[in-house]
Design a protein around this motif. Structure first.
Motif, PDB file in Angstrom:
ATOM      1  N   ALA A 108       0.832  -1.196   0.000  1.00 40.71           N
ATOM      2  CA  ALA A 108       0.000   0.000   0.000  1.00 40.71           C
ATOM      3  C   ALA A 108       0.868   1.248   0.000  1.00 40.71           C
ATOM      4  CB  ALA A 108      -0.908  -0.007   1.244  1.00 40.71           C
ATOM      5  N   PRO A 109       0.329   2.376  -0.515  1.00 40.45           N
ATOM      6  CA  PRO A 109       1.102   3.615  -0.480  1.00 40.45           C
ATOM      7  C   PRO A 109       1.375   4.042   0.956  1.00 40.45           C
ATOM      8  CG  PRO A 109      -1.165   4.036  -1.133  1.00 40.45           C
ATOM      9  CD  PRO A 109      -0.992   2.544  -1.076  1.00 40.45           C
ATOM     10  N   SER A 110       2.522   4.623   1.202  1.00 39.68           N
ATOM     11  CA  SER A 110       2.850   5.061   2.564  1.00 39.68           C
ATOM     12  C   SER A 110       3.650   6.355   2.530  1.00 39.68           C
ATOM     13  CB  SER A 110       3.629   3.966   3.289  1.00 39.68           C
ATOM     14  OG  SER A 110       4.747   3.576   2.528  1.00 39.68           O
ATOM     15  N   GLY A 111       3.180   7.312   1.740  1.00 40.98           N
ATOM     16  CA  GLY A 111       3.856   8.599   1.657  1.00 40.98           C
ATOM     17  C   GLY A 111       5.240   8.426   1.068  1.00 40.98           C
ATOM     18  N   PRO A 112       6.256   9.016   1.708  1.00 39.15           N
ATOM     19  CA  PRO A 112       7.605   8.899   1.161  1.00 39.15           C
ATOM     20  C   PRO A 112       8.245   7.532   1.407  1.00 39.15           C
ATOM     21  CG  PRO A 112       7.645  10.138   3.201  1.00 39.15           C
ATOM     22  CD  PRO A 112       6.200   9.877   2.881  1.00 39.15           C
ATOM     23  N   PHE A 113       7.595   6.690   2.202  1.00 37.65           N
ATOM     24  CA  PHE A 113       8.143   5.371   2.521  1.00 37.65           C
ATOM     25  C   PHE A 113       7.691   4.323   1.504  1.00 37.65           C
ATOM     26  CE2 PHE A 113       8.616   7.500   6.541  1.00 37.65           C
ATOM     27  CZ  PHE A 113       9.745   6.931   7.105  1.00 37.65           C
ATOM     28  N   THR A 114       8.553   3.343   1.266  1.00 35.99           N
ATOM     29  CA  THR A 114       8.237   2.198   0.412  1.00 35.99           C
ATOM     30  C   THR A 114       8.102   0.972   1.297  1.00 35.99           C
ATOM     31  OG1 THR A 114       9.521   3.133  -1.409  1.00 35.99           O
ATOM     32  CG2 THR A 114       9.045   0.773  -1.501  1.00 35.99           C
ATOM     33  N   PRO A 115       6.932   0.324   1.308  1.00 31.05           N
ATOM     34  CA  PRO A 115       6.735  -0.848   2.167  1.00 31.05           C
ATOM     35  C   PRO A 115       7.731  -1.966   1.859  1.00 31.05           C
ATOM     36  CG  PRO A 115       4.638  -0.045   1.375  1.00 31.05           C
ATOM     37  CD  PRO A 115       5.699   0.687   0.606  1.00 31.05           C
ATOM     38  N   LEU A 116       8.136  -2.661   2.914  1.00 26.79           N
ATOM     39  CA  LEU A 116       9.071  -3.786   2.799  1.00 26.79           C
ATOM     40  C   LEU A 116       8.371  -5.118   3.015  1.00 26.79           C
ATOM     41  CD1 LEU A 116      12.060  -2.263   4.796  1.00 26.79           C
ATOM     42  CD2 LEU A 116      12.023  -2.775   2.349  1.00 26.79           C
ATOM     43  N   TYR A 117       7.653  -5.256   4.116  1.00 27.25           N
ATOM     44  CA  TYR A 117       6.967  -6.515   4.407  1.00 27.25           C
ATOM     45  C   TYR A 117       5.910  -6.286   5.474  1.00 27.25           C
ATOM     46  CZ  TYR A 117       9.783  -6.798   8.688  1.00 27.25           C
ATOM     47  OH  TYR A 117      10.362  -6.534   9.902  1.00 27.25           O
ATOM     48  N   GLN A 118       5.003  -7.251   5.580  1.00 27.33           N
ATOM     49  CA  GLN A 118       3.977  -7.231   6.614  1.00 27.33           C
ATOM     50  C   GLN A 118       3.755  -8.636   7.140  1.00 27.33           C
ATOM     51  OE1 GLN A 118       0.285  -5.346   5.624  1.00 27.33           O
ATOM     52  NE2 GLN A 118      -0.775  -6.157   7.415  1.00 27.33           N
ATOM     53  N   LEU A 119       3.651  -8.728   8.453  1.00 23.80           N
ATOM     54  CA  LEU A 119       3.333  -9.966   9.169  1.00 23.80           C
ATOM     55  C   LEU A 119       2.116  -9.700  10.057  1.00 23.80           C
ATOM     56  CD1 LEU A 119       6.989 -10.923  10.165  1.00 23.80           C
ATOM     57  CD2 LEU A 119       5.562 -12.044   8.435  1.00 23.80           C
ATOM     58  N   PRO A 120       1.568 -10.703  10.723  1.00 21.13           N
ATOM     59  CA  PRO A 120       0.395 -10.466  11.569  1.00 21.13           C
ATOM     60  C   PRO A 120       0.622  -9.435  12.681  1.00 21.13           C
ATOM     61  CG  PRO A 120       0.622 -12.800  11.131  1.00 21.13           C
ATOM     62  CD  PRO A 120       1.854 -12.141  10.582  1.00 21.13           C
ATOM     63  N   ASP A 121       1.880  -9.240  13.097  1.00 18.56           N
ATOM     64  CA  ASP A 121       2.129  -8.276  14.173  1.00 18.56           C
ATOM     65  C   ASP A 121       3.287  -7.319  13.874  1.00 18.56           C
ATOM     66  OD1 ASP A 121       4.236 -10.031  14.316  1.00 18.56           O
ATOM     67  OD2 ASP A 121       4.144 -10.305  16.490  1.00 18.56           O
ATOM     68  N   GLU A 122       3.650  -7.202  12.600  1.00 13.41           N
ATOM     69  CA  GLU A 122       4.833  -6.413  12.269  1.00 13.41           C
ATOM     70  C   GLU A 122       4.748  -5.912  10.828  1.00 13.41           C
ATOM     71  OE1 GLU A 122       9.711  -7.103  12.342  1.00 13.41           O
ATOM     72  OE2 GLU A 122       8.355  -8.739  12.878  1.00 13.41           O
ATOM     73  N   TRP A 123       5.173  -4.654  10.618  1.00 14.68           N
ATOM     74  CA  TRP A 123       5.198  -4.053   9.278  1.00 14.68           C
ATOM     75  C   TRP A 123       6.385  -3.108   9.218  1.00 14.68           C
ATOM     76  CZ3 TRP A 123       4.570   1.146   7.720  1.00 14.68           C
ATOM     77  CH2 TRP A 123       4.280   1.363   6.361  1.00 14.68           C
ATOM     78  N   ALA A 124       7.032  -3.042   8.072  1.00 15.40           N
ATOM     79  CA  ALA A 124       8.178  -2.150   7.922  1.00 15.40           C
ATOM     80  C   ALA A 124       8.172  -1.513   6.547  1.00 15.40           C
ATOM     81  CB  ALA A 124       9.486  -2.912   8.143  1.00 15.40           C
ATOM     82  N   ALA A 125       8.684  -0.271   6.492  1.00 15.49           N
ATOM     83  CA  ALA A 125       8.818   0.468   5.242  1.00 15.49           C
ATOM     84  C   ALA A 125      10.097   1.286   5.316  1.00 15.49           C
ATOM     85  CB  ALA A 125       7.602   1.362   5.021  1.00 15.49           C
ATOM     86  N   GLU A 126      10.648   1.624   4.149  1.00 17.36           N
ATOM     87  CA  GLU A 126      11.923   2.346   4.120  1.00 17.36           C
ATOM     88  C   GLU A 126      11.832   3.605   3.279  1.00 17.36           C
ATOM     89  OE1 GLU A 126      15.133   0.300   2.030  1.00 17.36           O
ATOM     90  OE2 GLU A 126      13.729  -0.390   0.485  1.00 17.36           O
ATOM     91  N   LEU A 127      12.779   4.504   3.515  1.00 17.95           N
ATOM     92  CA  LEU A 127      13.004   5.648   2.644  1.00 17.95           C
ATOM     93  C   LEU A 127      14.490   5.958   2.656  1.00 17.95           C
ATOM     94  CD1 LEU A 127      13.746   8.607   4.032  1.00 17.95           C
ATOM     95  CD2 LEU A 127      11.360   8.595   4.609  1.00 17.95           C
ATOM     96  N   ALA A 128      14.940   6.590   1.609  1.00 15.50           N
ATOM     97  CA  ALA A 128      16.334   7.027   1.551  1.00 15.50           C
ATOM     98  C   ALA A 128      16.393   8.353   0.822  1.00 15.50           C
ATOM     99  CB  ALA A 128      17.210   5.988   0.857  1.00 15.50           C
ATOM    100  N   ASN A 129      17.297   9.219   1.261  1.00 14.31           N
ATOM    101  CA  ASN A 129      17.577  10.479   0.587  1.00 14.31           C
ATOM    102  C   ASN A 129      19.046  10.813   0.825  1.00 14.31           C
ATOM    103  OD1 ASN A 129      17.669  11.682   3.223  1.00 14.31           O
ATOM    104  ND2 ASN A 129      15.437  11.901   3.153  1.00 14.31           N
ATOM    105  N   ARG A 130      19.440  12.031   0.583  1.00 10.83           N
ATOM    106  CA  ARG A 130      20.853  12.364   0.735  1.00 10.83           C
ATOM    107  C   ARG A 130      21.289  12.462   2.189  1.00 10.83           C
ATOM    108  NH1 ARG A 130      22.794  12.148  -3.948  1.00 10.83           N
ATOM    109  NH2 ARG A 130      21.887  13.232  -5.727  1.00 10.83           N
TER     110      ARG A 130
END
Length: 200
Positions: A108-130
């Motif tokens: 799903a969209p998450s603003g400037p973050f790009t989703p990485l994975y989702q589990l029943p109790d855990e979700w992570a997303a990343e972003l990178a810039n300078r």
């Protein structure tokens, strides 16, 4: 409520396998009381944007982000060649096979973050810039009274000395202006969506 880093590092989150070279910058308990099956609602709420799907009403919050995005545009901090897949490799490249096959919400969209994975109790997303390579991590944890609530951790890998100085410089603004307003907005949206969660 801000929590010690150990509130994140002491739990057996899968993110530890993937971002072990990142520093835990902040850990927060989210005002999102719920039941054992409510975590997907939190993921969707957060993935819909800052403030959990509602505009953050704080003028200080809006001003700080307006300044940040203006500086980023002027100085080229957020150009495509500064992000994942360009300046740094995406953490998706580190995911074990079982985490590559996640539910639809993981994309799903998450603003400037790009989703990485989702589990029943855990979700992570990343972003990178300078300035930094960062991970937003959400967890769903028992509260000790039969309920659950969300927990958010921010993990960072600053981009050299500049990134380290940048993170130190924005720290007071994060604690005084950004996080308090963001947590209030997340809590308001969570309460407003209580009927939807009950309806399933």
């Amino acid at each position: 409520m801000r929590l010690p880093r150990t509130a994140h590092t002491s739990r057996h989150w899968r993110i530890h396998e993937i971002a072990g070279d990142f520093r835990v910058e902040d850990v927060w308990a989210l005002p999102t009381p719920g039941g054992p099956d409510d975590f997907p609602h939190l993921v969707r709420q957060i993935a819909n944007g800052a403030g959990g799907g509602t505009a953050v009403s704080s003028p200080v919050y809006r001003l700080l982000f307006a300044i940040r995005w203006k500086l980023g545009a002027l100085l080229g901090w957020d150009k495509d060649d500064a992000g994942t897949g360009a300046r740094v490799r995406t953490l998706r490249d580190r995911l074990p096979a079982d985490l590559r096959k996640g539910p639809q919400d993981a994309d799903a969209p998450s603003g400037p973050f790009t989703p990485l994975y989702q589990l029943p109790d855990e979700w992570a997303a990343e972003l990178a810039n300078r300035t930094v390579h960062a991970v937003m991590h959400l967890g769903w944890v028992p509260d000790g009274t039969g309920g659950y609530h969300g927990r958010m951790a921010v993990l960072v890998k600053p981009n050299g000395l500049f990134g380290t100085v940048y993170m130190a410089a924005i720290k007071p603004f994060r604690y005084l202006g950004v996080y308090p307003a963001l947590l209030r907005a997340i809590g308001r949206t969570w309460q407003a969506n209580a009927g939807e969660r009950k309806a399933g």
